[in-house]
Design a protein around this motif. Structure first.
Motif, PDB file in Angstrom:
ATOM      1  N   LEU A  59       0.832  -1.204   0.000  1.00  0.00           N
ATOM      2  CA  LEU A  59       0.000   0.000   0.000  1.00  0.00           C
ATOM      3  C   LEU A  59       0.871   1.259   0.000  1.00  0.00           C
ATOM      4  O   LEU A  59       0.557   2.232  -0.712  1.00  0.00           O
ATOM      5  CB  LEU A  59      -0.921   0.002   1.226  1.00  0.00           C
ATOM      6  CG  LEU A  59      -1.764   1.255   1.440  1.00  0.00           C
ATOM      7  CD1 LEU A  59      -2.696   1.488   0.243  1.00  0.00           C
ATOM      8  CD2 LEU A  59      -2.569   1.150   2.725  1.00  0.00           C
ATOM      9  N   ALA A  60       1.939   1.243   0.770  1.00  0.00           N
ATOM     10  CA  ALA A  60       2.834   2.407   0.816  1.00  0.00           C
ATOM     11  C   ALA A  60       3.441   2.680  -0.552  1.00  0.00           C
ATOM     12  O   ALA A  60       3.562   3.843  -0.978  1.00  0.00           O
ATOM     13  CB  ALA A  60       3.931   2.172   1.856  1.00  0.00           C
ATOM     14  N   MET A  61       3.809   1.596  -1.250  1.00  0.00           N
ATOM     15  CA  MET A  61       4.392   1.758  -2.590  1.00  0.00           C
ATOM     16  C   MET A  61       3.356   2.306  -3.573  1.00  0.00           C
ATOM     17  O   MET A  61       3.650   3.211  -4.367  1.00  0.00           O
ATOM     18  CB  MET A  61       4.927   0.419  -3.086  1.00  0.00           C
ATOM     19  CG  MET A  61       5.658   0.505  -4.415  1.00  0.00           C
ATOM     20  SD  MET A  61       6.362  -1.102  -4.907  1.00  0.00           S
ATOM     21  CE  MET A  61       7.535  -1.366  -3.563  1.00  0.00           C
ATOM     22  N   ALA A  62       2.128   1.788  -3.488  1.00  0.00           N
ATOM     23  CA  ALA A  62       1.059   2.266  -4.378  1.00  0.00           C
ATOM     24  C   ALA A  62       0.756   3.734  -4.103  1.00  0.00           C
ATOM     25  O   ALA A  62       0.525   4.525  -5.028  1.00  0.00           O
ATOM     26  CB  ALA A  62      -0.193   1.425  -4.184  1.00  0.00           C
ATOM     27  N   THR A  63       0.762   4.115  -2.814  1.00  0.00           N
ATOM     28  CA  THR A  63       0.503   5.511  -2.446  1.00  0.00           C
ATOM     29  C   THR A  63       1.594   6.425  -2.971  1.00  0.00           C
ATOM     30  O   THR A  63       1.321   7.529  -3.464  1.00  0.00           O
ATOM     31  CB  THR A  63       0.407   5.649  -0.915  1.00  0.00           C
ATOM     32  OG1 THR A  63      -0.574   4.736  -0.415  1.00  0.00           O
ATOM     33  CG2 THR A  63       0.028   7.068  -0.521  1.00  0.00           C
ATOM     34  N   GLN A  64       2.833   5.969  -2.884  1.00  0.00           N
ATOM     35  CA  GLN A  64       3.969   6.758  -3.370  1.00  0.00           C
ATOM     36  C   GLN A  64       3.843   7.004  -4.875  1.00  0.00           C
ATOM     37  O   GLN A  64       4.102   8.116  -5.368  1.00  0.00           O
ATOM     38  CB  GLN A  64       5.279   6.043  -3.052  1.00  0.00           C
ATOM     39  CG  GLN A  64       6.529   6.835  -3.412  1.00  0.00           C
ATOM     40  CD  GLN A  64       7.803   6.091  -3.033  1.00  0.00           C
ATOM     41  OE1 GLN A  64       7.781   4.912  -2.679  1.00  0.00           O
ATOM     42  NE2 GLN A  64       8.925   6.791  -3.120  1.00  0.00           N
ATOM     43  N   ILE A  65       3.430   5.968  -5.605  1.00  0.00           N
ATOM     44  CA  ILE A  65       3.266   6.105  -7.059  1.00  0.00           C
ATOM     45  C   ILE A  65       2.143   7.099  -7.374  1.00  0.00           C
ATOM     46  O   ILE A  65       2.296   7.979  -8.237  1.00  0.00           O
ATOM     47  CB  ILE A  65       2.964   4.733  -7.696  1.00  0.00           C
ATOM     48  CG1 ILE A  65       4.196   3.830  -7.614  1.00  0.00           C
ATOM     49  CG2 ILE A  65       2.533   4.906  -9.153  1.00  0.00           C
ATOM     50  CD1 ILE A  65       3.950   2.397  -8.050  1.00  0.00           C
ATOM     51  N   LYS A  66       1.015   6.985  -6.674  1.00  0.00           N
ATOM     52  CA  LYS A  66      -0.107   7.900  -6.917  1.00  0.00           C
ATOM     53  C   LYS A  66       0.266   9.329  -6.543  1.00  0.00           C
ATOM     54  O   LYS A  66      -0.153  10.282  -7.212  1.00  0.00           O
ATOM     55  CB  LYS A  66      -1.344   7.439  -6.141  1.00  0.00           C
ATOM     56  CG  LYS A  66      -2.009   6.206  -6.735  1.00  0.00           C
ATOM     57  CD  LYS A  66      -3.342   5.915  -6.110  1.00  0.00           C
ATOM     58  CE  LYS A  66      -4.008   4.707  -6.744  1.00  0.00           C
ATOM     59  NZ  LYS A  66      -4.329   4.932  -8.183  1.00  0.00           N
ATOM     60  N   GLN A  67       1.046   9.490  -5.478  1.00  0.00           N
ATOM     61  CA  GLN A  67       1.487  10.823  -5.089  1.00  0.00           C
ATOM     62  C   GLN A  67       2.389  11.423  -6.153  1.00  0.00           C
ATOM     63  O   GLN A  67       2.275  12.614  -6.486  1.00  0.00           O
ATOM     64  CB  GLN A  67       2.227  10.757  -3.753  1.00  0.00           C
ATOM     65  CG  GLN A  67       2.564  12.105  -3.146  1.00  0.00           C
ATOM     66  CD  GLN A  67       1.345  12.826  -2.599  1.00  0.00           C
ATOM     67  OE1 GLN A  67       0.683  12.343  -1.692  1.00  0.00           O
ATOM     68  NE2 GLN A  67       1.029  13.981  -3.169  1.00  0.00           N
ATOM     69  N   ARG A  68       3.280  10.609  -6.715  1.00  0.00           N
ATOM     70  CA  ARG A  68       4.179  11.100  -7.762  1.00  0.00           C
ATOM     71  C   ARG A  68       3.418  11.451  -9.034  1.00  0.00           C
ATOM     72  O   ARG A  68       3.744  12.424  -9.716  1.00  0.00           O
ATOM     73  CB  ARG A  68       5.245  10.030  -8.069  1.00  0.00           C
ATOM     74  CG  ARG A  68       6.343  10.517  -9.020  1.00  0.00           C
ATOM     75  CD  ARG A  68       7.330   9.415  -9.331  1.00  0.00           C
ATOM     76  NE  ARG A  68       6.787   8.418 -10.225  1.00  0.00           N
ATOM     77  CZ  ARG A  68       6.772   8.525 -11.558  1.00  0.00           C
ATOM     78  NH1 ARG A  68       7.247   9.614 -12.153  1.00  0.00           N
ATOM     79  NH2 ARG A  68       6.275   7.566 -12.298  1.00  0.00           N
ATOM     80  N   GLU A  69       2.393  10.661  -9.347  1.00  0.00           N
ATOM     81  CA  GLU A  69       1.635  10.873 -10.582  1.00  0.00           C
ATOM     82  C   GLU A  69       0.497  11.888 -10.426  1.00  0.00           C
ATOM     83  O   GLU A  69      -0.177  12.212 -11.406  1.00  0.00           O
ATOM     84  CB  GLU A  69       1.052   9.540 -11.079  1.00  0.00           C
ATOM     85  CG  GLU A  69       2.117   8.549 -11.542  1.00  0.00           C
ATOM     86  CD  GLU A  69       1.521   7.248 -12.058  1.00  0.00           C
ATOM     87  OE1 GLU A  69       0.304   7.013 -11.826  1.00  0.00           O
ATOM     88  OE2 GLU A  69       2.255   6.469 -12.695  1.00  0.00           O
ATOM     89  N   LEU A  70       0.300  12.394  -9.199  1.00  0.00           N
ATOM     90  CA  LEU A  70      -0.806  13.320  -8.958  1.00  0.00           C
ATOM     91  C   LEU A  70      -0.765  14.551  -9.864  1.00  0.00           C
ATOM     92  O   LEU A  70      -1.819  14.965 -10.380  1.00  0.00           O
ATOM     93  CB  LEU A  70      -0.833  13.737  -7.487  1.00  0.00           C
ATOM     94  CG  LEU A  70      -1.991  14.651  -7.069  1.00  0.00           C
ATOM     95  CD1 LEU A  70      -3.346  13.998  -7.346  1.00  0.00           C
ATOM     96  CD2 LEU A  70      -1.871  15.019  -5.590  1.00  0.00           C
ATOM     97  N   PRO A  71       0.399  15.194 -10.114  1.00  0.00           N
ATOM     98  CA  PRO A  71       0.411  16.347 -11.026  1.00  0.00           C
ATOM     99  C   PRO A  71      -0.138  16.005 -12.415  1.00  0.00           C
ATOM    100  O   PRO A  71      -0.844  16.819 -13.024  1.00  0.00           O
ATOM    101  CB  PRO A  71       1.885  16.736 -11.090  1.00  0.00           C
ATOM    102  CG  PRO A  71       2.451  16.257  -9.802  1.00  0.00           C
ATOM    103  CD  PRO A  71       1.733  14.976  -9.508  1.00  0.00           C
TER     104      PRO A  71
END
Length: 365
Positions: A138-150
């Motif tokens: 989940l932490a890894m998935a969250t990190q990816i979504k945070q990076r792709e948020l822009p």
């Protein structure tokens, strides 16, 4: 011999034709004013406008030219079932529903914001339940979504359907310049504030209920709807019309300056006074008055648009997210049109002043 109703039909057809002619004139009022100005300059200065290339309207590229790629969450159905105590589970379920899978870019942005906001609490629950592997996933998935948020925000806004409508070329300029303030400006400012918050942190949204998220989503969608009704495309079309008119009118004055003088000594001739009158009555009173309102609208639109673009494109660059070249090309084309129009206005005024100076005149005296 014509029957009475034949004359009636002809009469109404004539009225209809006249109405169409009037409507066309109204729809192209700005163009008509430039044509009138050009014709007057050609008569008084005895020069013809030089041919010029057609100025292209900057259409936002087609959606297929602005494609973006996003990563999946990496959480499968078995992992999903083990997240029963997490609010995030409901968010994932909604995202994977039929409606969620077919939502537009704005709806997907809302789901990702919920995911990012709810993930920390879920991570803590999973760790407490001894599901450390799933917590790490989940932490890894969250990190990816945070990076792709822009990129998610970019897809939902700058290249989304509402912004596309905002920049769309209008059928005509009948209702432009606007009588009042562009209603989309407040919506654009609201979007910019949200964008800054989303790119900063989403911690304040972590404890929101499903109802709160639904209410906020509705507010976001309504704001995008208000942006859709804006007049960005009308502003671009008007400045394109102005640039065309300025280019042709300036070519007439330039030919006269480079050829036979309008006055051999700094004393006004009849032609010089006619030229001065044309500048005052048509260019200054009509065209410049319109240009002032259009320029003010341009300043208001571009001030907020550039804030949105600069912040978002910088965030995408910092996160190594690809910015579609087609968008950057369009952005450059749009800005070049506006810059060229501003420069053309200054150049035209300067040349007109130079020609009047030959005769000891100024535009206003």
């Amino acid at each position: 011999m014509k029957r009475p109703h034949d004359y009636i039909i002809q009469f109404f057809l004539a009225l209809l034709f006249s109405a169409i002619i009037c409507a066309c004139a109204d729809n192209n009022q700005l163009s008509s004013q430039w044509q009138d100005y050009q014709s007057r300059l050609e008569r008084v200065l005895q020069r013809q406008a030089a041919p010029h290339n057609n100025i292209v309207f900057p259409h936002l590229p087609k959606p297929r030219e602005l494609g973006l790629e996003f990563s999946g969450s990496g959480i499968d159905i078995l992992d999903f079932l083990r997240m029963r105590r997490c609010a995030l589970r409901d968010t994932i379920a909604q995202r994977n529903s039929i409606l969620g899978r077919h939502g537009d870019a704005a709806a997907r942005l809302m789901f990702d914001l919920r995911f990012i906001s709810q993930a920390p609490a879920c991570h803590a629950i999973l760790m407490k339940d001894g599901l450390s592997a799933l917590a790490g996933q989940l932490a890894m998935a969250t990190q990816i979504k945070q990076r792709e948020l822009p990129a998610r925000i970019f897809a939902a806004s700058l290249i989304g359907p509402e912004f596309r409508q905002f920049w769309q070329m209008p059928v005509d300029l009948t209702a432009y310049p606007l009588a009042g303030k562009d209603p989309s400006l407040a919506a654009l400012a609201r979007w910019q504030q949200w964008q800054s918050h989303w790119l900063g942190n989403t911690e304040s949204m972590a404890d929101w209920s499903s109802i709160a998220w639904q209410q906020f989503s509705d507010e976001v969608f309504n704001t995008l709807g208000a942006i859709r009704l804006g007049a960005g495309g009308s502003m671009l079309a008007a400045q394109r019309e102005n640039l065309t008119g300025l280019t042709m009118a300036t070519s007439i004055i330039k030919q006269r300056i480079e050829g036979r003088p309008l006055c051999l000594k700094p004393q006004p001739t009849s032609a010089a006074k006619h030229f001065q009158g044309t500048l005052t009555k048509v260019f200054i009173t009509k065209l410049q008055s319109q240009a002032s309102r259009i320029n003010q609208h341009q300043f208001e639109v571009m001030a907020i648009t550039e804030q949105i673009e600069q912040q978002l494109l910088s965030a995408m660059d910092e996160n190594h997210l690809a910015i579609p070249n087609a968008y950057l090309h369009w952005q450059k084309q749009r800005n070049q049109l506006l810059t060229a129009t501003t420069e053309a206005q200054r150049h035209h005024v300067a040349l007109a002043g130079t020609l009047l100076k030959q005769c000891g005149l100024q535009p206003g005296n």
